[in-house]
Design an enzyme around this catalytic site. Sequence first.
Site, PDB file in Angstrom:
ATOM      1  N   LYS A  61     -25.053  25.221  15.422  1.00 47.95           N
ATOM      2  CA  LYS A  61     -25.932  24.956  16.570  1.00 47.95           C
ATOM      3  C   LYS A  61     -27.377  25.222  16.167  1.00 47.95           C
ATOM      4  CE  LYS A  61     -26.488  26.359  21.437  1.00 47.95           C
ATOM      5  NZ  LYS A  61     -26.040  27.331  22.469  1.00 47.95           N
ATOM      6  N   SER A 137     -24.866  25.029  26.768  1.00 49.09           N
ATOM      7  CA  SER A 137     -25.873  24.363  25.976  1.00 49.09           C
ATOM      8  C   SER A 137     -25.366  23.850  24.637  1.00 49.09           C
ATOM      9  CB  SER A 137     -27.037  25.320  25.722  1.00 49.09           C
ATOM     10  OG  SER A 137     -26.595  26.452  24.986  1.00 49.09           O
ATOM     11  N   SER A 161     -22.314  29.096  27.074  1.00 51.56           N
ATOM     12  CA  SER A 161     -22.649  27.946  26.225  1.00 51.56           C
ATOM     13  C   SER A 161     -21.698  27.671  25.074  1.00 51.56           C
ATOM     14  CB  SER A 161     -24.060  28.103  25.670  1.00 51.56           C
ATOM     15  OG  SER A 161     -24.976  27.757  26.672  1.00 51.56           O
TER      16      SER A 161
HETATM   17  N1  GLN Z   1     -25.931  27.472  31.341  1.00 53.65           N
HETATM   18  C1  GLN Z   1     -26.398  28.812  31.264  1.00 53.65           C
HETATM   19  C2  GLN Z   1     -27.904  28.798  31.257  1.00 53.65           C
HETATM   20  O1  GLN Z   1     -28.463  27.774  31.430  1.00 53.65           O
HETATM   21  C3  GLN Z   1     -25.865  29.483  30.036  1.00 53.65           C
HETATM   22  C4  GLN Z   1     -26.494  28.982  28.792  1.00 53.65           C
HETATM   23  C5  GLN Z   1     -26.057  29.714  27.576  1.00 53.65           C
HETATM   24  O2  GLN Z   1     -25.007  30.348  27.537  1.00 53.65           O
HETATM   25  N2  GLN Z   1     -26.894  29.645  26.552  1.00 53.65           N
HETATM   26  O3  GLN Z   1     -28.557  29.800  31.091  1.00 53.65           O
END
Ligand code: GLN
Length: 470
Positions: A61, A137, A161
């Site tokens: 990632k 994400s 994410s």
């Molecule tokens: N969707 C959550 C956010 O927008 C979690 C994102 C993540 O785990 N990086 O913060």
Amino acid sequence: MIDTLRLTAYEAAELLRSNQISGAELWEAYRRAIDERDGELHCFLHVCDDAGGDGLPLAVKDVIGTRGIPTTAGSKILEGYVPVYDSTVVRRAKEDHGLRILGKTNTDEFAMGSSTENSAFGPTRNPWDPTRVPGGSGGGSAAAVSAGLAPWALGSDTGGSIKQPSALCGNVGLRPTYGTVSRYGVVAFASSLDQVGPVARNVRDCAFLYSVIAGRDECDTTTVELPHPVELPEADDLRGMRIGVPKELNEAEGIEPGVAAAVQAAIAKLEELGAEVGECALPLSVEYGIPCYYLIAPAEASSNLARYDGVRYGYRADAAERYAMYTRTRDEGFGDEPKRRIMVGTYALSAGYYDAYYGQAQKVRTVIKREHDALFETFDALVSPTSPTVAFPLGARTADPIAMYLSDLLTIPSCMAGLPGLSIPCGLSEGLPVGLQLIGPQFAENTLFRIGHALEQSIAFDPVPERLRA
Ligand code: GLN
């Protein structure tokens, strides 16, 4: 002919070990798959040249720093940034296990989002249905594994994410216990929540990749040595396991009937496998998890993102004097979601509001942790859907940040408590994968792998997207 859609990392390693294929052939096979399918899916922001070697390829990632390889965190403000050092997780993968970085995968900007649509470089599409999101994400990592563009991948999880995109793409994903995996060299979003973890095609691969990255790192003082070594799961029965079904995580408003049905069927299988299953409750965690997360995560993000000022990294806007350069760089370099969070976070941390918002949220976080801890006196693990819905269409939630935030309703509470969570596919709804979440007490990854593996054998989910099956 190497079928990258079916090959697990374990099988690939066996083929390499027995000299049935070479490292170059394996690399070529994934490169071909990328050339064939990534034009449509856009899992990768950067694809690497083969640096040689005989290890397995690994997708990473793009919030995870890689020496000599661009690392953008999905943001224009880091465009052109090439780290001069490796993150600890990448260094361990390369040096200790000979893994080779295949490329950097797409992500919501600074890992803020649940659909990968917040990437400054355009969205990733779901291999099961390209009109739908892969989750986020870490949608790039999840979609790459699902589409056979990589045998496995690293993701990062702040509030879901790794787990949520794994669920939406039909993969296995682990968010490890906070503190078991180093964050050194990883672009920081919310430091008290961020954890790097594996995404794979099955539970054993996932456990193996976790063993590669986990353990104390002197460059990250929040890390600890694992209390017991990672065990690759073997058992296919669950006798003696006590599994709790938290009512609020399984009956929350917004859980699609098809998702609930697939998870219910999997829970019945847990019992057939010999586990004792009982109802339980997490009322405060589910009610306050999201509001509390959306104070703590933006507060920490506002502080972490202060370093992007046009001086040290990536993008710099033209301006006649210094202050204008800072503000213009940040105005032009950040997208809407990081800006929204920087503003919310700065407000929540400002003098006079700190106690009322950030301080209060930290207290609630302790309550959430205690509520989980109490359940682990009775249960070895908890089970629920990972995401309330299957993959949703591109654009469906972009106009409404709150609807997007609710994608993580079921993953966020245990993240707030620092607990490990494993998502495994448990069936289909409307032709799309449904993810099942297993949550354990701190350091109980081996328990999650054991339950996940036994369930995986019994469900026999086919992780290859239907439209890509030959
Ligand atoms: N969707 C959550 C956010 O927008 C979690 C994102 C993540 O785990 N990086 O913060």
